[in-house]
Design an enzyme around this catalytic site. Structure first.
Site, mmCIF file in Angstrom:
data_model
loop_
_atom_site.group_PDB
_atom_site.id
_atom_site.type_symbol
_atom_site.label_atom_id
_atom_site.label_comp_id
_atom_site.label_asym_id
_atom_site.label_seq_id
_atom_site.Cartn_x
_atom_site.Cartn_y
_atom_site.Cartn_z
ATOM 1 N N LYS A 1 18.224 -3.112 3.903
ATOM 2 C CA LYS A 1 18.789 -4.616 4.204
ATOM 3 C C LYS A 1 20.025 -4.636 4.980
ATOM 4 C CE LYS A 1 17.207 -6.242 -0.362
ATOM 5 N NZ LYS A 1 17.666 -6.650 -1.640
ATOM 6 N N LYS B 1 8.804 -11.991 -1.872
ATOM 7 C CA LYS B 1 9.508 -13.299 -1.758
ATOM 8 C C LYS B 1 9.947 -13.296 -0.273
ATOM 9 C CE LYS B 1 12.345 -12.857 -5.189
ATOM 10 N NZ LYS B 1 11.737 -12.133 -6.220
ATOM 11 N N LYS C 1 4.022 -4.930 0.583
ATOM 12 C CA LYS C 1 3.991 -5.214 -0.588
ATOM 13 C C LYS C 1 4.276 -6.816 -0.824
ATOM 14 C CE LYS C 1 7.211 -4.879 -3.496
ATOM 15 N NZ LYS C 1 8.439 -4.445 -4.426
#
Length: 339
Positions: free
Chosen positions: A119, A206, A203
């Site tokens: 991230k 969101k 995967k």
């Protein structure tokens, strides 16, 4: 863990309220497992809204999403009579224990967390907060605060659980055995791993492709449209080949998880048929399978007083455990315990 019977062991897990609806991966990979665990463990389930702050949500949207997420837990079958269901921020000991754990966590140890590195690389220095860096320590506090023996996690969360285990063992080594329970991963091998409909190598998430997820509260026509538009593979034959045909394998996995039929059984049923046949049938199956879930969620959201009562009761039960565990750990650190 020796001498602890299965029914006296505690399980903890939580999901962030970062969207208006949970998605199919949450349901098949987590919620169904949570419901099954209720017959074997003392379960503590939380809407982890403090974790959601790392993405800077709008406050009004966060409050709405917290309620919607809790309603979906209940709609999936989480039973407040058998499990503790609460909102993380209702129990201040989560933040308090996090600080104690921060003081025994190495900076490099926290910085090695794969999700943080991924991230931070994507967001850049200006987009990374201390909260994002500290996320795994808060997760460890969530787990250790309830003396959780097991934590149902996916492979992507295993590293965070390992940090929780390391910190529990460190507490026991420094302050004496019994300071913390060392949690174990509870990974069900048969749990379906659901991938993005537009990128079947990633995967379902969101943060993935907007059209690549099936949201549990989507209207039936939206669910059907996304399945029918799912990416497939070269060739025409429907086979179970996750490595060479990840798109078809993903659709078969979803079909299997929703119906109980094995992928191999489905392959036999669709012998000689086209990809389109599989998609049309799966769209119908998914719409009907999720219809009761949508209806139950709507009922819980339509009765705010009932939902609040369930969450308040859960918070009271969670607080009772949290105060006891935090008090034990805090005393061993030598700090005062709230009266």
């Amino acid at each position: 863990m020796a001498g602890v019977s299965e029914l006296n062991r505690r399980a903890f897990s939580g999901i962030q309220p970062t969207a208006d609806s949970l998605h199919l991966g949450n349901y098949l990979g987590a919620l169904k497992q949570w419901v099954e665990l209720q017959s074997s463990f003392q379960c503590v389930y939380s809407v982890v809204d403090l974790h959601a702050l790392t993405v800077g949500p709008d406050p009004a949207a966060l409050r709405q999403r917290v309620r919607a997420t809790a309603a979906q837990f209940l709609a999936a079958g989480v039973d407040p009579e058998r499990s503790i269901l609460f909102i993380q921020s209702q129990v201040p000991e989560h933040a308090m224990l996090t600080w104690l754990l921060n003081c025994i966590t190495g900076f490099g140890e926290a910085g090695r967390m794969t999700q943080f590195k991924d991230k931070s690389a994507r967001l850049g220095e200006k987009g990374v907060t201390v909260g994002l860096f500290d996320y795994p320590v808060l997760m460890a506090a969530d787990i250790l605060l309830y003396d959780a023996h097991v934590v149902p996690v996916g492979e992507d969360q295993r590293q965070h659980l390992e940090l929780s285990r390391d910190l529990a063992e460190r507490l026991n080594a420094r302050y004496g055995e019994g300071t913390a329970v060392v949690p174990e991963a509870y990974i069900v091998k048969s749990t379906a791993k659901i991938y993005d409909l537009q990128d079947p190598t990633a995967k379902m998430s969101k943060t993935g492709h907007p059209s690549g997820i099936i949201e549990l509260l989507d209207e039936p026509k939206v669910i059907a449209k996304r399945i029918k538009a799912a990416v497939t593979d070269s060739g025409m034959e429907i086979t179970w080949d996750p490595e060479n045909k990840p798109g078809i394998a993903n659709l078969l996995s979803i079909y299997s998880a929703l119906t109980g039929k094995s992928p191999q059984q489905l392959v036999q049923e669709y012998e000689g048929k086209m990809y389109g046949h599989l998609k049309v049938d799966l769209a119908d199956v998914a719409v009907e399978a999720l219809r009761p879930f949508r209806e139950k969620t709507a009922l819980f959201l339509a009765d705010p007083s009932q939902l609040d009562a369930i969450l308040d009761q859960g918070a009271a039960r969670a607080s009772e455990i949290a105060r006891q565990v935090y008090g034990r750990v805090a005393q061993r650190f030598g700090v005062s315990v709230p009266r």
